[in-house]
Design a protein around this motif. Structure first.
Motif, mmCIF file in Angstrom:
data_model
loop_
_atom_site.group_PDB
_atom_site.id
_atom_site.type_symbol
_atom_site.label_atom_id
_atom_site.label_comp_id
_atom_site.label_asym_id
_atom_site.label_seq_id
_atom_site.Cartn_x
_atom_site.Cartn_y
_atom_site.Cartn_z
ATOM 1 N N ASN A 222 36.456 14.363 17.235
ATOM 2 C CA ASN A 222 37.523 14.472 15.907
ATOM 3 C C ASN A 222 38.533 15.274 16.628
ATOM 4 O O ASN A 222 38.116 16.329 16.979
ATOM 5 C CB ASN A 222 36.972 14.445 14.783
ATOM 6 C CG ASN A 222 36.334 15.727 14.362
ATOM 7 O OD1 ASN A 222 36.887 16.777 14.351
ATOM 8 N ND2 ASN A 222 34.918 15.590 14.268
ATOM 9 N N ARG A 223 39.683 15.010 15.950
ATOM 10 C CA ARG A 223 40.778 16.187 16.276
ATOM 11 C C ARG A 223 40.476 17.638 15.802
ATOM 12 O O ARG A 223 40.901 18.518 16.334
ATOM 13 C CB ARG A 223 41.933 15.680 15.664
ATOM 14 C CG ARG A 223 43.532 16.358 16.232
ATOM 15 C CD ARG A 223 44.554 15.371 15.800
ATOM 16 N NE ARG A 223 44.644 14.042 16.196
ATOM 17 C CZ ARG A 223 45.796 13.441 16.137
ATOM 18 N NH1 ARG A 223 46.768 13.752 15.581
ATOM 19 N NH2 ARG A 223 45.753 12.000 16.421
ATOM 20 N N GLY A 224 39.873 17.552 14.518
ATOM 21 C CA GLY A 224 39.759 18.881 14.072
ATOM 22 C C GLY A 224 38.898 19.862 14.982
ATOM 23 O O GLY A 224 39.047 21.124 15.045
ATOM 24 N N GLU A 225 37.724 19.289 15.285
ATOM 25 C CA GLU A 225 36.691 20.117 16.040
ATOM 26 C C GLU A 225 37.314 20.495 17.449
ATOM 27 O O GLU A 225 37.128 21.448 17.694
ATOM 28 C CB GLU A 225 35.476 19.458 16.297
ATOM 29 C CG GLU A 225 34.557 19.094 15.019
ATOM 30 C CD GLU A 225 33.204 18.593 15.106
ATOM 31 O OE1 GLU A 225 33.073 18.077 16.276
ATOM 32 O OE2 GLU A 225 32.444 18.493 14.300
ATOM 33 N N HIS A 226 38.216 19.592 17.889
ATOM 34 C CA HIS A 226 38.637 19.799 19.181
ATOM 35 C C HIS A 226 39.719 20.743 18.917
ATOM 36 O O HIS A 226 39.869 21.944 20.065
ATOM 37 C CB HIS A 226 39.522 18.379 19.557
ATOM 38 C CG HIS A 226 39.987 18.704 20.990
ATOM 39 N ND1 HIS A 226 39.312 18.883 22.322
ATOM 40 C CD2 HIS A 226 41.102 18.636 21.748
ATOM 41 C CE1 HIS A 226 39.888 18.898 23.397
ATOM 42 N NE2 HIS A 226 41.160 18.705 22.936
ATOM 43 N N ALA A 227 40.463 20.887 18.070
ATOM 44 C CA ALA A 227 41.278 21.889 17.620
ATOM 45 C C ALA A 227 40.935 23.218 17.323
ATOM 46 O O ALA A 227 41.324 24.288 18.107
ATOM 47 C CB ALA A 227 42.360 21.356 16.659
ATOM 48 N N ALA A 228 39.703 23.257 16.828
ATOM 49 C CA ALA A 228 39.199 24.468 16.617
ATOM 50 C C ALA A 228 38.532 25.298 17.983
ATOM 51 O O ALA A 228 38.719 26.343 18.344
ATOM 52 C CB ALA A 228 37.869 24.110 15.721
ATOM 53 N N GLU B 140 39.803 9.672 20.717
ATOM 54 C CA GLU B 140 40.163 11.154 21.185
ATOM 55 C C GLU B 140 40.390 11.170 22.488
ATOM 56 O O GLU B 140 41.316 11.934 22.996
ATOM 57 C CB GLU B 140 39.149 12.014 20.436
ATOM 58 C CG GLU B 140 39.391 12.102 18.977
ATOM 59 C CD GLU B 140 40.772 13.111 18.850
ATOM 60 O OE1 GLU B 140 40.940 14.087 19.265
ATOM 61 O OE2 GLU B 140 41.484 12.340 18.389
ATOM 62 N N HIS C 152 33.862 21.108 21.423
ATOM 63 C CA HIS C 152 33.254 21.874 20.331
ATOM 64 C C HIS C 152 31.843 22.008 20.476
ATOM 65 O O HIS C 152 31.366 22.962 19.606
ATOM 66 C CB HIS C 152 33.706 21.339 18.918
ATOM 67 C CG HIS C 152 33.602 22.423 17.953
ATOM 68 N ND1 HIS C 152 33.978 23.358 17.684
ATOM 69 C CD2 HIS C 152 32.898 22.011 16.771
ATOM 70 C CE1 HIS C 152 33.566 23.958 16.783
ATOM 71 N NE2 HIS C 152 32.935 23.282 15.996
ATOM 72 N N THR D 226 41.827 26.170 19.695
ATOM 73 C CA THR D 226 42.675 27.484 19.123
ATOM 74 C C THR D 226 41.888 28.586 19.132
ATOM 75 O O THR D 226 42.516 29.822 19.022
ATOM 76 C CB THR D 226 43.027 26.677 17.805
ATOM 77 O OG1 THR D 226 43.707 25.532 17.648
ATOM 78 C CG2 THR D 226 43.883 27.747 16.810
#
Length: 204
Positions: free
Chosen positions: A175-181, A35, A147, A184
């Protein structure tokens, strides 16, 4: 030229640039390296620090660090803490993993905050004391992880009344999801400014 970040009241806060994250052989490096590479974390962070130094901005380091007594006062210790601190001894005080990554070590004139035991770099540390002693009112946050420690520190700074800036491409997560949260939802909500490295340096 007028700047949004006057040198006398502004600082760049680098959270957890430590060997366990950043150095091959660090206990968490293999889990986050993909990541970090995907978002160009290290090149961006190093360019940010170099640019901030050249501009004369105060640099503050906020490292993680725990030992066998760090949670003696916690009656309901979360399983996350058992797994990641007491058992695996991530960022264990006195070990190589809790030391600063060599290319990002503090330099003369930098401020080093006492080690935080969880995600919030204010809680249980001398962060507030040192910021106030230096007259800092605006903090620009970067480092690891987006995050968790970066977001948690930003929330505390926001509630203390600081002007909070997130340097969004100088953060990374496992992970990409936590970073995006974080990027965003959290950074735009908490931050007075949410900038890239280039945007921030241009304001200096």
């Amino acid at each position: 030229m007028t700047t949004e970040y006057p040198r006398d009241i502004s600082a760049l806060v680098i959270i957890d640039p430590l060997n366990d994250f950043l150095s091959p052989g660090g206990k968490l490096h293999d889990g986050i390296k993909d990541e970090m590479e995907r978002v160009s974390f290290l090149p961006n962070l190093m360019r940010l620090v170099e640019g901030a130094r050249k501009a004369g901005l105060q640099i503050i380091y906020a490292p993680h660090g725990v030992d066998e007594h760090s949670f003696d006062d916690v009656p309901f210790l979360h399983s996350y803490l058992h797994k990641n601190t007491r058992d695996k001894q991530y960022f264990w005080k006195g070990t190589w993993g809790a030391e600063f990554y060599e290319p990002l070590r503090p330099q003369e004139g930098d401020i080093v905050i006492s080690q935080h035991r969880l995600w919030n770099s204010f809680r249980g540390t001398d962060m507030q004391e040192k910021l106030q002693a230096r007259g800092i009112q605006k903090v620009a946050l970067c480092g690891l992880t987006s995050h968790k420690c970066v977001e948690s520190t930003g929330r505390h700074a926001f509630e203390e009344g600081y002007h909070v800036t997130f340097i969004n491409d100088a953060t990374a997560e496992f992970n990409r999801g936590e970073h995006a949260a974080a990027l965003t939802y959290s950074f735009p909500l908490i931050g007075h400014a949410d900038l890239t490295v280039d945007q921030f340096l241009a304001k200096l």
